[in-house]
Design a protein around this motif. Structure first.
Motif, PDB file in Angstrom:
ATOM      1  N   TRP A  89      15.794  11.742  -4.751  1.00 59.53           N
ATOM      2  CA  TRP A  89      14.495  11.139  -4.845  1.00 59.53           C
ATOM      3  C   TRP A  89      13.747  10.889  -5.655  1.00 59.53           C
ATOM      4  CZ3 TRP A  89      15.206  13.961  -0.819  1.00 59.53           C
ATOM      5  CH2 TRP A  89      15.211  13.867   0.540  1.00 59.53           C
ATOM      6  N   PRO A  90      14.160   9.316  -6.781  1.00 57.53           N
ATOM      7  CA  PRO A  90      13.424   9.271  -8.053  1.00 57.53           C
ATOM      8  C   PRO A  90      12.266   9.568  -8.348  1.00 57.53           C
ATOM      9  CG  PRO A  90      15.270   7.525  -7.400  1.00 57.53           C
ATOM     10  CD  PRO A  90      14.090   8.472  -6.464  1.00 57.53           C
ATOM     11  N   SER A  91      11.329  10.154  -7.722  1.00 58.64           N
ATOM     12  CA  SER A  91      10.528  10.430  -8.397  1.00 58.64           C
ATOM     13  C   SER A  91      10.167  11.846  -7.879  1.00 58.64           C
ATOM     14  CB  SER A  91       9.074  10.055  -6.990  1.00 58.64           C
ATOM     15  OG  SER A  91       9.073  10.271  -5.443  1.00 58.64           O
ATOM     16  N   ILE A  92      11.027  12.690  -7.927  1.00 63.10           N
ATOM     17  CA  ILE A  92      10.561  13.795  -8.023  1.00 63.10           C
ATOM     18  C   ILE A  92      11.753  14.477  -9.392  1.00 63.10           C
ATOM     19  CG2 ILE A  92      11.656  16.163  -6.716  1.00 63.10           C
ATOM     20  CD1 ILE A  92      10.972  15.158  -3.806  1.00 63.10           C
ATOM     21  N   PRO A  93      10.592  14.957  -9.736  1.00 62.81           N
ATOM     22  CA  PRO A  93       9.924  15.909  -9.948  1.00 62.81           C
ATOM     23  C   PRO A  93       9.124  15.160 -10.531  1.00 62.81           C
ATOM     24  CG  PRO A  93      11.025  16.450 -11.843  1.00 62.81           C
ATOM     25  CD  PRO A  93      12.476  16.078 -11.025  1.00 62.81           C
ATOM     26  N   ALA A  94       7.548  14.988 -10.087  1.00 59.98           N
ATOM     27  CA  ALA A  94       6.210  14.148 -10.111  1.00 59.98           C
ATOM     28  C   ALA A  94       6.080  14.366 -11.610  1.00 59.98           C
ATOM     29  CB  ALA A  94       4.961  13.868  -9.922  1.00 59.98           C
TER      30      ALA A  94
ATOM     31  N   LYS B 116      16.094  14.711  -9.711  1.00 57.98           N
ATOM     32  CA  LYS B 116      15.902  12.904  -9.724  1.00 57.98           C
ATOM     33  C   LYS B 116      16.965  12.681  -8.858  1.00 57.98           C
ATOM     34  CE  LYS B 116      12.864  11.986 -12.687  1.00 57.98           C
ATOM     35  NZ  LYS B 116      11.748  12.090 -12.311  1.00 57.98           N
ATOM     36  N   THR B 117      17.817  13.148  -8.281  1.00 55.97           N
ATOM     37  CA  THR B 117      18.862  12.507  -6.528  1.00 55.97           C
ATOM     38  C   THR B 117      18.812  13.637  -5.711  1.00 55.97           C
ATOM     39  OG1 THR B 117      20.564  11.949  -8.210  1.00 55.97           O
ATOM     40  CG2 THR B 117      21.364  12.349  -6.179  1.00 55.97           C
TER      41      THR B 117
ATOM     42  N   HIS C 253      20.373  19.645  -0.147  1.00 54.02           N
ATOM     43  CA  HIS C 253      20.559  19.037   0.305  1.00 54.02           C
ATOM     44  C   HIS C 253      21.851  17.287   0.307  1.00 54.02           C
ATOM     45  CE1 HIS C 253      18.946  14.657   2.044  1.00 54.02           C
ATOM     46  NE2 HIS C 253      17.683  14.678   2.078  1.00 54.02           N
ATOM     47  N   SER C 254      22.185  17.240   1.236  1.00 49.76           N
ATOM     48  CA  SER C 254      23.703  16.634   1.073  1.00 49.76           C
ATOM     49  C   SER C 254      23.627  15.541   0.314  1.00 49.76           C
ATOM     50  CB  SER C 254      24.123  16.200   2.226  1.00 49.76           C
ATOM     51  OG  SER C 254      23.498  15.328   3.387  1.00 49.76           O
ATOM     52  N   ARG C 255      22.907  14.142  -0.008  1.00 57.77           N
ATOM     53  CA  ARG C 255      22.301  13.672  -0.673  1.00 57.77           C
ATOM     54  C   ARG C 255      22.704  13.960  -2.364  1.00 57.77           C
ATOM     55  NH1 ARG C 255      18.718   8.727   0.514  1.00 57.77           N
ATOM     56  NH2 ARG C 255      20.501   8.006  -0.921  1.00 57.77           N
ATOM     57  N   GLY C 256      21.656  15.342  -2.392  1.00 57.17           N
ATOM     58  CA  GLY C 256      21.564  16.031  -4.029  1.00 57.17           C
ATOM     59  C   GLY C 256      21.926  16.577  -4.505  1.00 57.17           C
ATOM     60  N   ASP C 257      24.017  16.657  -3.519  1.00 54.27           N
ATOM     61  CA  ASP C 257      24.824  18.201  -3.887  1.00 54.27           C
ATOM     62  C   ASP C 257      25.568  18.083  -4.657  1.00 54.27           C
ATOM     63  OD1 ASP C 257      26.640  20.493  -2.982  1.00 54.27           O
ATOM     64  OD2 ASP C 257      26.743  19.767  -0.952  1.00 54.27           O
TER      65      ASP C 257
ATOM     66  N   GLY D 275      28.362  14.505 -14.361  1.00 52.97           N
ATOM     67  CA  GLY D 275      28.055  14.095 -13.146  1.00 52.97           C
ATOM     68  C   GLY D 275      26.887  14.521 -12.922  1.00 52.97           C
ATOM     69  N   ALA D 276      25.478  15.446 -12.619  1.00 56.41           N
ATOM     70  CA  ALA D 276      24.504  15.494 -12.552  1.00 56.41           C
ATOM     71  C   ALA D 276      23.858  15.136 -13.546  1.00 56.41           C
ATOM     72  CB  ALA D 276      24.569  16.921 -11.880  1.00 56.41           C
ATOM     73  N   SER D 277      22.327  15.049 -13.269  1.00 62.38           N
ATOM     74  CA  SER D 277      21.387  14.927 -13.972  1.00 62.38           C
ATOM     75  C   SER D 277      21.070  16.436 -15.210  1.00 62.38           C
ATOM     76  CB  SER D 277      19.551  14.386 -13.064  1.00 62.38           C
ATOM     77  OG  SER D 277      19.870  16.055 -12.073  1.00 62.38           O
ATOM     78  N   GLN D 278      20.547  16.197 -15.788  1.00 60.32           N
ATOM     79  CA  GLN D 278      20.397  17.329 -17.135  1.00 60.32           C
ATOM     80  C   GLN D 278      18.922  16.945 -17.623  1.00 60.32           C
ATOM     81  OE1 GLN D 278      23.667  18.084 -19.416  1.00 60.32           O
ATOM     82  NE2 GLN D 278      22.324  19.626 -20.509  1.00 60.32           N
TER      83      GLN D 278
END
Length: 393
Positions: free
Chosen positions: A336-341, A333-334, A29-33, A366-369
Motif C-alpha cells: 500500500w503506497p499510502s502507508i505510512p501516511a 510502501k509495499t 503480509h504475503s504481498r509485502g513479504d 529489493g525492499a524499500s529503504q
C-alpha cells in the motif's frame, strides 16, 4: 522491532538479573513479504534462548500471526509460558462465535460477488490478509501454547494483569478490544481525528469508502445459532453492488478494531502496544477519565497499523505530551503506497522530537529503504534484522 516487511514482530526484553522476553506478533503480509520472517523467528529463538515468557497475538491478520503458522515447528521447539489473544478469538465465547460466523458469511458473499466482478488488487490483498491459509495453523498453535497444552488467556478491555509474564512489578492494563460491538464497528474516525491522505483513487472520498463499517449489519440473533438474517443479506447485496471493494476493505479492517491494546507499566515506564487498533477501539478507552493521563505519561508507542492514515487518532497523538516519548513503526510502501501516511509521520517526528524509528531503516535488498538519521536518536540502535530501543529503569 524486526524488519519483516509489511507486518509486525516486536520483542520486549527485561534485563534485571535474568533476561525475560515478551513477543508481540509475528507475521508478514504475503504481498509485502521481503523473505526475512524465517530469519526473524530464528533470531527470536536465539535471543530468548528458546524461552518466551509471554506471547501476544494482537489479532488474526496474516501480517501479525502468519509466522506462528509458517514457522510453528520452530515455536514448538521453544518454551512458551503464556499466550494472550483478544476475547473475540475465544471459540467458547458465544458473542465471539457469532462475530466469526458473520465474518465468514460476509466473506463468502464477497467471493461470489468477486467471481462476477473481480476486485482491485488492493481489495484482494486486504481480504487475503484476513483469510490466509497460515492463519488457521497460527491460531491452532497459539491455542495449544505450541505444545504446552496450556490454554491461552482471552482478554478484553478492563482487565489488569499483575506480574505479567511472571515479571515482578510488570503490570499490563488491557485497554482493548472492548466488548461493545458499537465501538468495534467504528473504523472511520471523524475528519478532525484522522491524518487524511489525498491523491490516488479519489483522496478523501476513497478513504471514506474504504473504511466505512457495516451500519446495517449489526445482527439479530434468533436463538438458532449465528447467522446473517434476510435483511442483512439484502443490505450486503445492495452495498456490494455499489462498492464491493469498499466492503472488502471494511471486512478486513473490522478485524483491526478487535486488536488487543496492551499498556505495560514497569518501574515508572509505560509502553503502549495497540496492534492495529482503529478508531472505535481507541475511542473506547481514550474518552474514559483515565485516557488523558495514560496518553500523557507514555514512554513508548508502537505505532498502530503500520502508520496508516486512520489508525492513530489525532487526539491520541496530541495527548502524548510527556516530552519523553519514543515510537516505532513497522512499515513499508509495499503493498500500500499510502502507508505510512506522510502527515502522521511528520506529526510523530514533532511529538517525539525525532525519536521515532521505522523498520525501513534496516536495509534489505529489493525492499524499500529509508535512510536512518545520523546520528541515531538517543536510545536507538540498528542491527542486521532489527531496530532496538533501550531505556533504563
Amino acid at each position: 522491532m524486526y524488519r519483516v516487511g509489511f507486518g509486525d514482530c516486536f520483542l520486549i526484553t527485561f534485563r534485571d538479573g535474568q533476561s525475560r522476553h515478551i513477543l508481540v506478533d509475528c507475521g508478514v503480509h504475503s504481498r509485502g513479504d521481503i523473505g526475512k520472517l524465517g530469519d526473524v523467528v530464528q533470531d527470536v529463538a536465539q535471543e530468548t534462548k528458546g524461552k518466551i515468557a509471554l506471547l501476544i497475538a494482537t489479532h488474526a491478520h496474516e501480517d501479525h500471526i502468519s509466522g506462528f503458522g509458517r514457522f510453528g515447528d520452530l515455536f514448538r521447539q521453544m518454551t512458551v509460558a503464556d499466550v494472550w489473544l483478544p476475547w473475540c478469538e475465544n471459540p467458547a465465547d458465544r458473542v465471539a462465535a457469532r462475530l466469526k460466523e458473520k465474518t465468514r458469511r460476509l466473506y463468502a458473499a464477497l467471493v461470489r460477488q468477486f467471481a462476477a466482478s473481480p476486485p482491485s488488487a488492493e481489495a484482494a490483498a486486504a481480504l487475503a490478509s484476513l483469510t490466509a491459509a497460515t492463519n488457521a495453523d497460527a491460531l491452532k498453535g497459539l491455542r495449544d501454547g505450541f505444545g504446552s497444552g496450556k490454554d491461552p488467556q482471552y482478554l478484553a478491555a478492563g482487565r489488569t494483569v499483575s506480574d505479567a509474564a511472571g515479571i515482578e512489578g510488570l503490570s499490563a492494563q488491557i485497554l482493548g478490544p472492548p466488548r461493545d460491538e458499537e465501538f468495534l464497528k467504528q473504523m472511520d474516525p471523524p475528519k478532525d481525528q484522522r491524518f487524511l491522505r489525498l491523491g490516488a483513487r479519489g483522496g478523501e472520498a476513497a478513504l471514506a469508502a474504504a473504511l466505512r463499517p457495516f451500519p446495517d449489519l449489526a445482527g439479530h440473533h434468533d436463538g438458532r445459532g449465528p447467522r446473517l438474517d434476510a435483511e442483512e443479506e439484502e443490505s450486503l447485496r445492495e452495498q456490494a453492488a455499489g462498492s464491493p471493494d469498499a466492503l472488502a476493505f471494511a471486512l478486513s479492517e473490522a478485524m483491526n478494531n478487535t486488536s488487543l491494546v496492551v499498556l505495560f507499566s514497569y518501574r515508572g515506564k509505560r509502553l503502549l502496544f495497540p496492534g492495529d487498533a482503529q478508531y472505535g477501539n481507541w475511542r473506547a478507552w481514550m474518552e474514559d477519565a483515565s485516557g488523558p493521563a495514560i496518553l500523557s505519561s507514555l514512554d513508548f508507542y508502537k505505532v498502530s497499523h503500520h502508520g496508516s492514515a486512520n489508525a492513530t487518532p489525532k487526539g491520541a497523538l496530541e495527548g502524548m505530551t510527556g516530552g519523553h516519548l519514543a515510537a516505532m513503526v513497522s512499515t513499508q510502501k509495499t503493498p500500500w503506497p499510502s502507508i505510512p501516511a506522510a502527515k502522521l509521520m511528520k506529526a510523530l517526528e514533532t511529538t517525539t522530537g525525532g525519536r521515532v524509528a521505522r523498520s525501513e531503516w534496516v536495509p534489505v535488498p529489493g525492499a524499500s529503504q529509508v535512510a536512518p538519521p545520523d546520528p541515531l536518536p538517543a536510545g536507538f540502535a540498528c542491527g542486521p534484522l532489527w531496530v532496538d530501543w533501550t531505556t533504563k529503569v
